[in-house]
Design an enzyme around this catalytic site. Structure first.
Site, PDB file in Angstrom:
ATOM      1  N   ASP A   9       0.888  -1.157   0.000  1.00  0.00           N
ATOM      2  CA  ASP A   9       0.000   0.000   0.000  1.00  0.00           C
ATOM      3  C   ASP A   9       0.932   1.215   0.000  1.00  0.00           C
ATOM      4  O   ASP A   9       2.098   1.107   0.380  1.00  0.00           O
ATOM      5  CB  ASP A   9      -0.888  -0.033   1.254  1.00  0.00           C
ATOM      6  CG  ASP A   9      -1.783   1.184   1.356  1.00  0.00           C
ATOM      7  OD1 ASP A   9      -2.443   1.526   0.357  1.00  0.00           O
ATOM      8  OD2 ASP A   9      -1.804   1.805   2.436  1.00  0.00           O
ATOM      9  N   ASP A  11       0.139   5.093   0.990  1.00  0.00           N
ATOM     10  CA  ASP A  11       0.021   6.011   2.129  1.00  0.00           C
ATOM     11  C   ASP A  11      -0.029   5.243   3.444  1.00  0.00           C
ATOM     12  O   ASP A  11      -0.916   4.425   3.663  1.00  0.00           O
ATOM     13  CB  ASP A  11      -1.221   6.894   1.963  1.00  0.00           C
ATOM     14  CG  ASP A  11      -1.179   7.700   0.671  1.00  0.00           C
ATOM     15  OD1 ASP A  11      -0.113   8.247   0.344  1.00  0.00           O
ATOM     16  OD2 ASP A  11      -2.217   7.772  -0.016  1.00  0.00           O
ATOM     17  N   ASP A  17       1.177   9.142   5.970  1.00  0.00           N
ATOM     18  CA  ASP A  17      -0.181   9.392   5.484  1.00  0.00           C
ATOM     19  C   ASP A  17      -0.670  10.735   6.019  1.00  0.00           C
ATOM     20  O   ASP A  17      -1.155  10.831   7.129  1.00  0.00           O
ATOM     21  CB  ASP A  17      -1.112   8.262   5.927  1.00  0.00           C
ATOM     22  CG  ASP A  17      -2.479   8.337   5.257  1.00  0.00           C
ATOM     23  OD1 ASP A  17      -2.755   9.338   4.572  1.00  0.00           O
ATOM     24  OD2 ASP A  17      -3.258   7.385   5.423  1.00  0.00           O
ATOM     25  N   HIS A  18      -0.490  11.772   5.202  1.00  0.00           N
ATOM     26  CA  HIS A  18      -0.953  13.116   5.572  1.00  0.00           C
ATOM     27  C   HIS A  18      -2.305  13.424   4.939  1.00  0.00           C
ATOM     28  O   HIS A  18      -2.648  14.581   4.768  1.00  0.00           O
ATOM     29  CB  HIS A  18       0.056  14.188   5.117  1.00  0.00           C
ATOM     30  CG  HIS A  18       1.406  14.064   5.734  1.00  0.00           C
ATOM     31  ND1 HIS A  18       1.634  13.993   7.088  1.00  0.00           N
ATOM     32  CD2 HIS A  18       2.640  13.996   5.166  1.00  0.00           C
ATOM     33  CE1 HIS A  18       2.927  13.893   7.323  1.00  0.00           C
ATOM     34  NE2 HIS A  18       3.560  13.889   6.176  1.00  0.00           N
ATOM     35  N   CYS A 105     -16.712  -0.414  -7.420  1.00  0.00           N
ATOM     36  CA  CYS A 105     -15.812  -0.976  -8.427  1.00  0.00           C
ATOM     37  C   CYS A 105     -15.127  -2.202  -7.848  1.00  0.00           C
ATOM     38  O   CYS A 105     -15.197  -2.465  -6.657  1.00  0.00           O
ATOM     39  CB  CYS A 105     -14.790   0.079  -8.854  1.00  0.00           C
ATOM     40  SG  CYS A 105     -13.737   0.604  -7.483  1.00  0.00           S
ATOM     41  N   ARG A 108     -11.263  -0.840  -5.912  1.00  0.00           N
ATOM     42  CA  ARG A 108     -11.086  -0.190  -4.615  1.00  0.00           C
ATOM     43  C   ARG A 108     -10.989  -1.229  -3.505  1.00  0.00           C
ATOM     44  O   ARG A 108     -11.886  -2.030  -3.298  1.00  0.00           O
ATOM     45  CB  ARG A 108     -12.254   0.770  -4.346  1.00  0.00           C
ATOM     46  CG  ARG A 108     -12.114   1.532  -3.035  1.00  0.00           C
ATOM     47  CD  ARG A 108     -13.226   2.566  -2.853  1.00  0.00           C
ATOM     48  NE  ARG A 108     -13.184   3.123  -1.530  1.00  0.00           N
ATOM     49  CZ  ARG A 108     -12.318   4.049  -1.120  1.00  0.00           C
ATOM     50  NH1 ARG A 108     -11.439   4.534  -1.958  1.00  0.00           N
ATOM     51  NH2 ARG A 108     -12.337   4.495   0.121  1.00  0.00           N
ATOM     52  N   ASP A 134      -1.636  -0.897   5.771  1.00  0.00           N
ATOM     53  CA  ASP A 134      -1.868  -0.289   7.082  1.00  0.00           C
ATOM     54  C   ASP A 134      -3.350  -0.183   7.414  1.00  0.00           C
ATOM     55  O   ASP A 134      -3.733   0.555   8.315  1.00  0.00           O
ATOM     56  CB  ASP A 134      -1.203   1.098   7.157  1.00  0.00           C
ATOM     57  CG  ASP A 134      -1.877   2.122   6.261  1.00  0.00           C
ATOM     58  OD1 ASP A 134      -2.437   1.737   5.212  1.00  0.00           O
ATOM     59  OD2 ASP A 134      -1.855   3.316   6.615  1.00  0.00           O
TER      60      ASP A 134
END
Length: 185
Positions: A9, A11, A17-18, A105, A108, A134
């Site tokens: 993954d 972010d 991950d902001h 979808c 995702r 995460d």
């Protein structure tokens, strides 16, 4: 011959991950990412990034901006001797998106579409592969795609027992993933 892969993954695993990171100046690699990926690659794993990017669907940034950041990110890996075999992203969201991206979808996460596409395009054997994410949705996508080993990295987060139980291993960071099977012999 099929290959083994580490699905990453983005972010929260590769970078901090902001929330909706889409600019180079906001992209902050997590410590140890390059070293961990060098080790994965040295052990014969292809590296594939699979990332939900609903910020595109929400209109916070566009696919061209995402492509520019992705190109830059892959060049940073290359500068550290790491080759990213593919980057797969999902711009959709089922409820909060502009009309062209507003849909349920298969790509995702927790759906396995991105992983299944990578498995097919890169001749990957999911039973010899690893997903590092995460979120619980990363673990669910890996499970649905038949990826054998599921590793959750905390990256400063806390998880419910249910999410922790969906992973085979829970590590603090990507660097610590090197200390669990299948990476240790």
């Amino acid at each position: 011959m099929t290959h083994k892969a580490v699905f990453l993954d983005r972010d929260g695993v590769i970078n901090q991950d902001h929330a909706y990171v889409h600019k180079i100046e906001d992209f902050e690699f997590i410590d140890g990412v390059f070293e961990a990926c060098q080790q994965f690659q040295a052990q014969g794993y292809k590296l594939v990034v699979v990332t939900n990017q609903s910020g595109i669907g929400r209109g916070y940034y566009d696919e061209a901006q995402f492509a520019q950041l992705t190109d830059w990110m892959c060049k940073q890996f290359l500068a550290h001797g790491v080759s990213i075999s593919g980057v797969y992203f999902c711009p959709h969201h089922p409820k909060k998106a502009q009309p062209q991206y507003l849909r349920e979808c298969e790509c995702r996460k927790p759906n396995p579409g991105m992983l299944l596409q990578a498995i097919e395009e890169h001749d990957i054997d999911p039973t010899r592969s690893v997903m590092v994410g995460d979120k619980g949705s990363d673990m669910q996508a890996a499970q649905a795609a038949g990826v054998r080993t599921k590793i959750l990295v905390e990256s400063g987060q806390t998880f419910t027992e249910e999410v922790r139980a969906s992973a085979d291993y829970v590590c603090g960071t990507l660097r610590q993933v090197l200390d669990v099977p299948p990476f240790i012999s």
